[in-house]
Design a protein around this motif. Structure first.
Motif, PDB file in Angstrom:
ATOM      1  N   ARG A  64       0.863  -1.177   0.000  1.00  0.00           N
ATOM      2  CA  ARG A  64       0.000   0.000   0.000  1.00  0.00           C
ATOM      3  C   ARG A  64       0.902   1.230   0.000  1.00  0.00           C
ATOM      4  O   ARG A  64       2.095   1.121   0.300  1.00  0.00           O
ATOM      5  CB  ARG A  64      -0.926   0.017   1.212  1.00  0.00           C
ATOM      6  CG  ARG A  64      -0.192   0.189   2.537  1.00  0.00           C
ATOM      7  CD  ARG A  64      -1.118   0.260   3.736  1.00  0.00           C
ATOM      8  NE  ARG A  64      -1.682  -1.027   4.062  1.00  0.00           N
ATOM      9  CZ  ARG A  64      -2.152  -1.335   5.279  1.00  0.00           C
ATOM     10  NH1 ARG A  64      -2.140  -0.419   6.231  1.00  0.00           N
ATOM     11  NH2 ARG A  64      -2.627  -2.538   5.525  1.00  0.00           N
ATOM     12  N   PRO A  65       0.379   2.395  -0.307  1.00  0.00           N
ATOM     13  CA  PRO A  65       1.215   3.602  -0.243  1.00  0.00           C
ATOM     14  C   PRO A  65       1.515   3.967   1.221  1.00  0.00           C
ATOM     15  O   PRO A  65       0.655   3.809   2.103  1.00  0.00           O
ATOM     16  CB  PRO A  65       0.334   4.675  -0.906  1.00  0.00           C
ATOM     17  CG  PRO A  65      -0.736   3.937  -1.629  1.00  0.00           C
ATOM     18  CD  PRO A  65      -0.953   2.662  -0.880  1.00  0.00           C
ATOM     19  N   TYR A  66       2.725   4.453   1.466  1.00  0.00           N
ATOM     20  CA  TYR A  66       3.112   4.938   2.786  1.00  0.00           C
ATOM     21  C   TYR A  66       3.697   6.340   2.622  1.00  0.00           C
ATOM     22  O   TYR A  66       4.641   6.532   1.857  1.00  0.00           O
ATOM     23  CB  TYR A  66       4.138   4.004   3.434  1.00  0.00           C
ATOM     24  CG  TYR A  66       3.597   2.626   3.718  1.00  0.00           C
ATOM     25  CD1 TYR A  66       2.812   2.380   4.841  1.00  0.00           C
ATOM     26  CD2 TYR A  66       3.863   1.563   2.856  1.00  0.00           C
ATOM     27  CE1 TYR A  66       2.307   1.109   5.090  1.00  0.00           C
ATOM     28  CE2 TYR A  66       3.361   0.300   3.098  1.00  0.00           C
ATOM     29  CZ  TYR A  66       2.588   0.071   4.214  1.00  0.00           C
ATOM     30  OH  TYR A  66       2.088  -1.185   4.459  1.00  0.00           O
ATOM     31  N   ARG A  67       3.140   7.293   3.347  1.00  0.00           N
ATOM     32  CA  ARG A  67       3.607   8.677   3.226  1.00  0.00           C
ATOM     33  C   ARG A  67       4.704   9.003   4.222  1.00  0.00           C
ATOM     34  O   ARG A  67       5.602   9.777   3.937  1.00  0.00           O
ATOM     35  CB  ARG A  67       2.438   9.642   3.423  1.00  0.00           C
ATOM     36  CG  ARG A  67       1.334   9.553   2.368  1.00  0.00           C
ATOM     37  CD  ARG A  67       0.237  10.543   2.690  1.00  0.00           C
ATOM     38  NE  ARG A  67      -0.307  10.299   4.022  1.00  0.00           N
ATOM     39  CZ  ARG A  67      -0.888  11.216   4.773  1.00  0.00           C
ATOM     40  NH1 ARG A  67      -0.987  12.470   4.346  1.00  0.00           N
ATOM     41  NH2 ARG A  67      -1.376  10.908   5.963  1.00  0.00           N
ATOM     42  N   ARG A  68       4.621   8.429   5.440  1.00  0.00           N
ATOM     43  CA  ARG A  68       5.588   8.724   6.493  1.00  0.00           C
ATOM     44  C   ARG A  68       6.079   7.416   7.108  1.00  0.00           C
ATOM     45  O   ARG A  68       5.272   6.595   7.565  1.00  0.00           O
ATOM     46  CB  ARG A  68       4.962   9.627   7.560  1.00  0.00           C
ATOM     47  CG  ARG A  68       4.601  11.018   7.048  1.00  0.00           C
ATOM     48  CD  ARG A  68       4.167  11.945   8.188  1.00  0.00           C
ATOM     49  NE  ARG A  68       2.973  11.433   8.853  1.00  0.00           N
ATOM     50  CZ  ARG A  68       1.726  11.689   8.457  1.00  0.00           C
ATOM     51  NH1 ARG A  68       1.515  12.425   7.377  1.00  0.00           N
ATOM     52  NH2 ARG A  68       0.698  11.209   9.127  1.00  0.00           N
TER      53      ARG A  68
END
Length: 218
Positions: A64-68
């Motif tokens: 999944r996308p991870y921003r931090r």
């Protein structure tokens, strides 16, 4: 049974955990500065075993996308550099108690503002923000007694966003069974999966947790 030098090593860190948390963190910082008097004392950036462990760790992270992202116990940034390549859109923070290790990490991983390093003790560190993805590898056994392991487990949970955050814990097997049970007991965390890699030279387990989904917003 672990070899005698390793048992003595563990006994030393359990004794350190008798100190108050701030004093324990200060002593650990000095110890790891001493260990890093030579570059990469554990060969984390060159050892084939370590590179294979990094690859195995990343294979278990939910897609999944991870921003931090934050790496607790980043040392000289060998795995941080891998993370920067694996998640090119994320902002990444590496945390360690050793100023000397972090100085080398900053040279190893030019983040262009996307990657930064913070000197802090996870037992007392108050983060400025929460993270989608937290890594804690080869770190918990340095914290000693059960009360400190419960404390750091709560700290790791607090680093995560309250819904669907992911924590990845990687430690030697079978010791990981003892260390990770404090994460299992934390009410904010739910175990998703665990994979044990039993092959020599040093078996280890990769355990994945997520923050428990709270009630839907009103």
């Amino acid at each position: 049974m672990p070899p005698i030098p390793e048992l003595m090593h563990r006994t030393f860190f359990r004794a350190l955990s008798l100190l108050p948390p701030q004093a324990q963190g200060m002593v650990l910082g000095r110890f790891f500065d001493w260990r890093h008097r030579v570059p990469d004392p554990w060969k984390l950036s060159t050892d084939t075993y370590e590179r294979q462990k990094y690859e195995a760790t990343l294979e278990h992270v939910p897609r999944r996308p991870y921003r931090r992202i934050i790496e607790v116990g980043c040392a000289e940034g060998a795995f941080t550099r891998t993370l920067a390549g694996a998640y090119p859109e994320a902002r990444i923070v590496g945390v360690d108690v050793s100023a000397r290790a972090l100085a080398r990490a900053r040279r190893r991983v030019p983040g262009n503002g996307r990657v930064r390093f913070v000197q802090a003790d996870i037992l007392t560190h108050v983060p400025e923000q929460r993270f989608d993805l937290v890594f804690c590898s080869e770190t918990l056994y340095y914290l000693g007694r059960p009360d400190r392991l419960r404390q750091v487990s709560a700290r790791l949970a607090e680093l995560l966003v309250p819904r669907d955050g992911v924590l990845v814990a990687v430690h030697p097997w079978p010791e990981a069974g003892r260390l990770h049970r404090y994460l299992d007991a934390d009410p904010a965390l739910s175990r998703l999966a665990e994979e044990v890699y039993p092959a020599p030279p040093r078996p280890y387990a990769v355990t994945i947790y997520t923050t428990r989904a709270g009630p839907p917003p009103a």
